[in-house]
Each structure stands twice: as C-alpha cells, then as structure tokens.
Design a protein around this motif. Sequence first.
Motif, short mmCIF file in Angstrom:
data_model
loop_
_atom_site.label_atom_id
_atom_site.label_comp_id
_atom_site.label_asym_id
_atom_site.label_seq_id
_atom_site.Cartn_x
_atom_site.Cartn_y
_atom_site.Cartn_z
N GLY A 174 6.97 10.44 3.82
CA GLY A 174 6.21 9.32 3.28
C GLY A 174 4.88 9.19 3.97
O GLY A 174 4.61 9.85 4.97
N VAL A 175 4.02 8.35 3.44
CA VAL A 175 2.71 8.15 4.03
C VAL A 175 2.85 7.31 5.28
O VAL A 175 3.79 6.54 5.42
CB VAL A 175 1.76 7.45 3.03
N PRO A 176 1.94 7.46 6.24
CA PRO A 176 1.99 6.63 7.44
C PRO A 176 1.87 5.15 7.09
O PRO A 176 1.37 4.80 6.03
CB PRO A 176 0.78 7.11 8.26
N LEU A 177 2.32 4.33 8.00
CA LEU A 177 2.27 2.89 7.78
C LEU A 177 0.87 2.38 8.08
O LEU A 177 0.62 1.70 9.05
CB LEU A 177 3.29 2.17 8.67
N PHE A 192 0.86 -1.18 0.00
CA PHE A 192 0.00 0.00 0.00
C PHE A 192 0.89 1.23 0.00
O PHE A 192 1.81 1.37 0.81
CB PHE A 192 -0.95 0.01 1.21
N GLY A 193 0.64 2.12 -0.96
CA GLY A 193 1.50 3.28 -1.11
C GLY A 193 2.93 2.84 -1.33
O GLY A 193 3.20 1.89 -2.08
N PRO A 194 3.88 3.49 -0.67
CA PRO A 194 5.30 3.12 -0.83
C PRO A 194 5.74 1.97 0.08
O PRO A 194 6.91 1.61 0.09
CB PRO A 194 6.02 4.42 -0.46
N TRP A 195 4.82 1.39 0.84
CA TRP A 195 5.18 0.36 1.80
C TRP A 195 4.86 -1.03 1.27
O TRP A 195 3.85 -1.25 0.60
CB TRP A 195 4.44 0.55 3.13
N LYS A 196 5.71 -2.00 1.63
CA LYS A 196 5.47 -3.39 1.29
C LYS A 196 5.71 -4.25 2.53
O LYS A 196 6.77 -4.17 3.15
CB LYS A 196 6.38 -3.86 0.15
N LEU A 197 4.72 -5.07 2.86
CA LEU A 197 4.85 -6.02 3.96
C LEU A 197 5.00 -7.41 3.38
O LEU A 197 4.30 -7.78 2.45
CB LEU A 197 3.61 -5.98 4.86
N ILE A 200 8.91 -5.21 6.80
CA ILE A 200 8.17 -4.00 6.45
C ILE A 200 9.18 -3.06 5.80
O ILE A 200 10.12 -2.61 6.46
CB ILE A 200 7.57 -3.33 7.70
N GLN A 201 8.99 -2.74 4.52
CA GLN A 201 10.02 -1.98 3.81
C GLN A 201 9.41 -0.91 2.90
O GLN A 201 8.40 -1.14 2.23
CB GLN A 201 10.90 -2.92 2.98
N HIS A 202 10.03 0.25 2.90
CA HIS A 202 9.64 1.38 2.06
C HIS A 202 10.31 1.25 0.71
O HIS A 202 11.36 0.61 0.58
CB HIS A 202 10.06 2.69 2.76
N THR A 203 9.73 1.85 -0.31
CA THR A 203 10.34 1.78 -1.64
C THR A 203 11.72 2.43 -1.68
O THR A 203 12.53 2.12 -2.57
CB THR A 203 9.43 2.46 -2.68
N GLU A 204 12.01 3.31 -0.71
CA GLU A 204 13.33 3.94 -0.65
C GLU A 204 14.37 3.00 -0.03
O GLU A 204 15.55 3.33 0.01
CB GLU A 204 13.26 5.24 0.16
N GLY A 205 13.92 1.85 0.46
CA GLY A 205 14.87 0.85 0.98
C GLY A 205 14.89 0.71 2.48
O GLY A 205 15.29 -0.34 3.01
#
Length: 240
Positions: A230-233, A17-22, A59-64
């Motif tokens: 970034g957007v909240p988790l 969801f958004g820039p986050w990936k679980l 739990i990782q953001h697209t920025e790494g």
Amino acid sequence: MANVTHYFQSSTKDFTFGPWKLKATKDHIMKSADIEQLAEEMHVPGLPEMLFGDNVLRIQHTEGFGIEFNAKDALRRVRNCQQELVKVACAEEWQESRADCEHSKEIVKPYDWTYTTDYKGTLLGDPQLKVNPTTERINTEKLKTREQIIFFEEVLLFEDELHDHGVSSLSVKIANTDYLLREYSSRGSKISDLKHVPPPLYTDPNEIAQYLPLKQTMYEKLEFPNGMDGVPLSPSPQST
C-alpha cells in the motif's frame, strides 16, 4: 447583560487519501451512571471523572487493518496489580494517626488511582498490522519545521484531577506523516526529588517531562500484513 451559554458540539472529522482514512470523533463526557457501570464491568473501584468513552482517533486502510485510540481500551491497560501503589504526601501521616485500626493498613482492592497506562493503541482488522521492534526514531527536528499541515487533530480520552493531588490525562494527537512509528516512554519521580522544579510545571506534561528520569522506552514500527502492499501513510508528494 444577557447571559451567554456555551454548548459543546460533538464533531467527527474525516480525512481520506489513497487507501487510508483518518477519523477523529469528539463527543460528550460519559454520564456518571455509565461510568459507574463501566467500572463494575472492568472490576475497578473507580474511573476518571472526565471520561470520553465515545471519543476515538482511527487510522484505517481500505483492507480493514489499522489502529485506533479510545479511552476504554486505554483504561484496560492501567496496571492495577502493581505492588507499590502511588501514595500522596499525607498518606503516611494519615496511617500513623490510625495505627490501631487494622483496616487502615489494608487496601481491599488495590488499583492505580492515577490511571497510569501503557496503552499504545488498538490494532484493527484481520490480518492486523505487523508490530516489529525498530531502531528508527521519530524525527523530532522535522516536526519542528514549518510545513503545510494537511490534517491535524487532538482527541482527549480522559482526565482526572486526582482529588486535588495533581492531574492525570490522556490524549492523542495526529498530523500527516510518512510512516507509522510507535514510541512509548515512561518517566516518573517523587515530588521530593523535584524541589528544584517550579510547582506550576507539575501539571504540564510537555514541561515537566524534561525533569523526570526515563524509566522505560519502547520503539516499534507498524508494517503492512504479509502479502499486502500500500501507499505510505502520507499525502505528501515527497513520500518514499
């Protein structure tokens, strides 16, 4: 009657969801030979008999940057140099019966055979999430409310029956949330001080916790690295 065999199925679940990936990965128990090799690499006499070395919750953001939980890093945080090692009830009787044996009074390589760890996750990326002390607390009352759970997963990292002297296990759970708060607490007590507690509760962490005195607490908030927004988790439209 036909025999029915149940096979464990490895699985990987992703939620974006958004820039986050679980990501939650569940795999087989490590083979005995691999566990022995890992124990040698970590310079410890032994590791949990049920070790899920490939299980991970990330739990990782697209920025790494992000955080993950895995068994190997958790075991590296086991306090093997503690001065007072945990002993079972019969330990003193065993040592008295061998009072003339000098070797029985020495521990060649002390290690925490209960695998108690202060592991709070492994930070990912460069730069990493900022970790700061906080007065904020996890809203446990909110967790009790019946809201739609978009993503929930529990990943077991290791478990050991401690030679029939109890159970030691480490697992991590995740559900959709508004922020990243990290809370660490340590509770403990001698069995002799728990005579008022029904023995079946000893191996249930959710039940026994209320009877154990609090030894240590730590509250931290994980924030974006400097210069990054970034957007909240949380996938919830009510997030702020």
